[in-house]
Design a protein around this motif. Structure first.
Motif, short mmCIF file in Angstrom:
data_model
loop_
_atom_site.label_atom_id
_atom_site.label_comp_id
_atom_site.label_asym_id
_atom_site.label_seq_id
_atom_site.Cartn_x
_atom_site.Cartn_y
_atom_site.Cartn_z
N LEU A 11 0.81 -1.22 0.00
CA LEU A 11 0.00 0.00 0.00
C LEU A 11 0.84 1.27 0.00
O LEU A 11 0.47 2.26 -0.62
CB LEU A 11 -0.93 0.01 1.22
CG LEU A 11 -1.97 -1.08 1.29
CD1 LEU A 11 -2.66 -1.09 2.65
CD2 LEU A 11 -2.99 -0.91 0.17
N VAL A 12 1.99 1.27 0.71
CA VAL A 12 2.75 2.51 0.90
C VAL A 12 4.09 2.53 0.16
O VAL A 12 4.77 3.55 0.18
CB VAL A 12 3.00 2.81 2.40
CG1 VAL A 12 1.69 2.91 3.15
CG2 VAL A 12 3.91 1.76 3.03
N GLY A 13 4.46 1.44 -0.46
CA GLY A 13 5.74 1.40 -1.15
C GLY A 13 6.90 1.52 -0.18
O GLY A 13 6.88 0.92 0.90
N HIS A 14 7.89 2.33 -0.53
CA HIS A 14 9.10 2.47 0.29
C HIS A 14 8.98 3.60 1.33
O HIS A 14 9.93 3.88 2.04
CB HIS A 14 10.32 2.73 -0.59
CG HIS A 14 10.60 1.63 -1.56
ND1 HIS A 14 10.86 0.34 -1.17
CD2 HIS A 14 10.66 1.63 -2.91
CE1 HIS A 14 11.07 -0.41 -2.23
NE2 HIS A 14 10.95 0.35 -3.30
N LYS A 15 7.83 4.25 1.39
CA LYS A 15 7.63 5.36 2.33
C LYS A 15 8.02 4.94 3.74
O LYS A 15 7.71 3.82 4.18
CB LYS A 15 6.17 5.79 2.31
CG LYS A 15 5.85 6.94 3.21
CD LYS A 15 4.40 7.35 3.12
CE LYS A 15 4.17 8.50 4.09
NZ LYS A 15 2.88 9.12 3.89
N LEU A 37 23.73 -13.34 11.34
CA LEU A 37 24.16 -12.63 10.14
C LEU A 37 22.97 -12.60 9.20
O LEU A 37 22.48 -13.65 8.75
CB LEU A 37 25.37 -13.32 9.51
CG LEU A 37 25.95 -12.69 8.25
CD1 LEU A 37 26.39 -11.25 8.51
CD2 LEU A 37 27.11 -13.52 7.74
N ARG A 38 22.49 -11.40 8.89
CA ARG A 38 21.26 -11.21 8.14
C ARG A 38 21.47 -11.41 6.64
O ARG A 38 22.48 -11.00 6.09
CB ARG A 38 20.73 -9.80 8.39
CG ARG A 38 20.45 -9.49 9.85
CD ARG A 38 20.17 -8.03 10.04
NE ARG A 38 19.01 -7.62 9.27
CZ ARG A 38 17.77 -7.55 9.74
NH1 ARG A 38 17.53 -7.85 11.00
NH2 ARG A 38 16.78 -7.16 8.96
N THR A 39 20.46 -11.97 5.98
CA THR A 39 20.53 -12.14 4.53
C THR A 39 20.25 -10.83 3.79
O THR A 39 20.77 -10.62 2.70
CB THR A 39 19.52 -13.20 4.03
OG1 THR A 39 18.21 -12.79 4.39
CG2 THR A 39 19.82 -14.56 4.61
N ASP A 40 19.43 -9.95 4.37
CA ASP A 40 19.02 -8.75 3.65
C ASP A 40 20.08 -7.65 3.66
O ASP A 40 20.30 -6.98 2.65
CB ASP A 40 17.68 -8.21 4.17
CG ASP A 40 17.66 -7.94 5.67
OD1 ASP A 40 18.67 -8.20 6.36
OD2 ASP A 40 16.61 -7.47 6.16
N PRO A 90 18.16 -2.58 1.66
CA PRO A 90 18.69 -2.49 0.29
C PRO A 90 17.62 -2.31 -0.77
O PRO A 90 17.88 -1.70 -1.82
CB PRO A 90 19.41 -3.84 0.11
CG PRO A 90 19.79 -4.27 1.49
CD PRO A 90 18.66 -3.77 2.38
N ASN A 91 16.39 -2.75 -0.52
CA ASN A 91 15.32 -2.61 -1.51
C ASN A 91 14.68 -1.22 -1.51
O ASN A 91 13.77 -0.96 -2.27
CB ASN A 91 14.25 -3.68 -1.31
CG ASN A 91 13.43 -3.48 -0.05
OD1 ASN A 91 13.70 -2.59 0.76
ND2 ASN A 91 12.44 -4.32 0.12
#
Length: 153
Positions: A11-15, A37-40, A90-91
């Motif tokens: 609904l809000v995208g990257h906001k 250790l995070r994958t993202d 990162p996205n």
């Protein structure tokens, strides 16, 4: 409500949004803390994550700890709430996180021995020799936990 955060993001995208999280502190016999250790973001954080709609902080901590580490944990104590934290993914997603930090004890399961969609690896670290962390809030949580554990001993 499954995939609550995905639905909000649709609904809000990257906001920038405010999200609630819960994390746990698990220490070994050498007083080292378990980190994942995070994958993202490819840096380290406490096992934990975002609450699903309807979950309490404690329920979210137990569920997320299992997902991130493979361990079943029980809550021993709530250490503190942290409301100054921002994560840039990162996205392009941005979130201010309000995080509950708990002292936990392992009661079952087994530490993951393989990568998952959230965790590349797990390791114990000395509080005074930490790897690159997710954000300042993670560093603040670890510093508070170190003080808390010192006073608890």
């Amino acid at each position: 409500m499954a995939n609550y955060i995905q639905e909000i993001r649709a609904l809000v995208g990257h906001k920038p949004i405010i999200l609630n999280t819960a994390a746990g502190i698990l220490v070994n016999e050498r007083n080292q803390v378990l980190l994942n250790l995070r994958t993202d973001t490819h840096n380290w954080s406490l096992p934990g994550g975002y609450l699903e709609y309807g979950e309490t902080y404690a329920e979210g901590c137990v569920r997320e700890y299992k997902e991130d580490s493979g361990l079943d944990v029980k809550i021993i104590d709530r250490i503190d709430i942290f409301d100054r934290g921002e994560v840039h993914y990162p996205n392009g997603d941005v979130a201010q996180t309000i995080s509950a930090l708990y002292l936990v004890e392992a009661v079952g399961g087994a530490t993951l021995d393989h990568a998952t969609n959230e965790t590349l690896g797990l390791d114990y670290f000395d509080f005074d020799n930490l790897p690159p962390l997710l954000n300042q809030q993670t560093a603040d949580m670890l510093a508070t936990a170190k003080t808390y554990l010192a006073h608890r001993a």
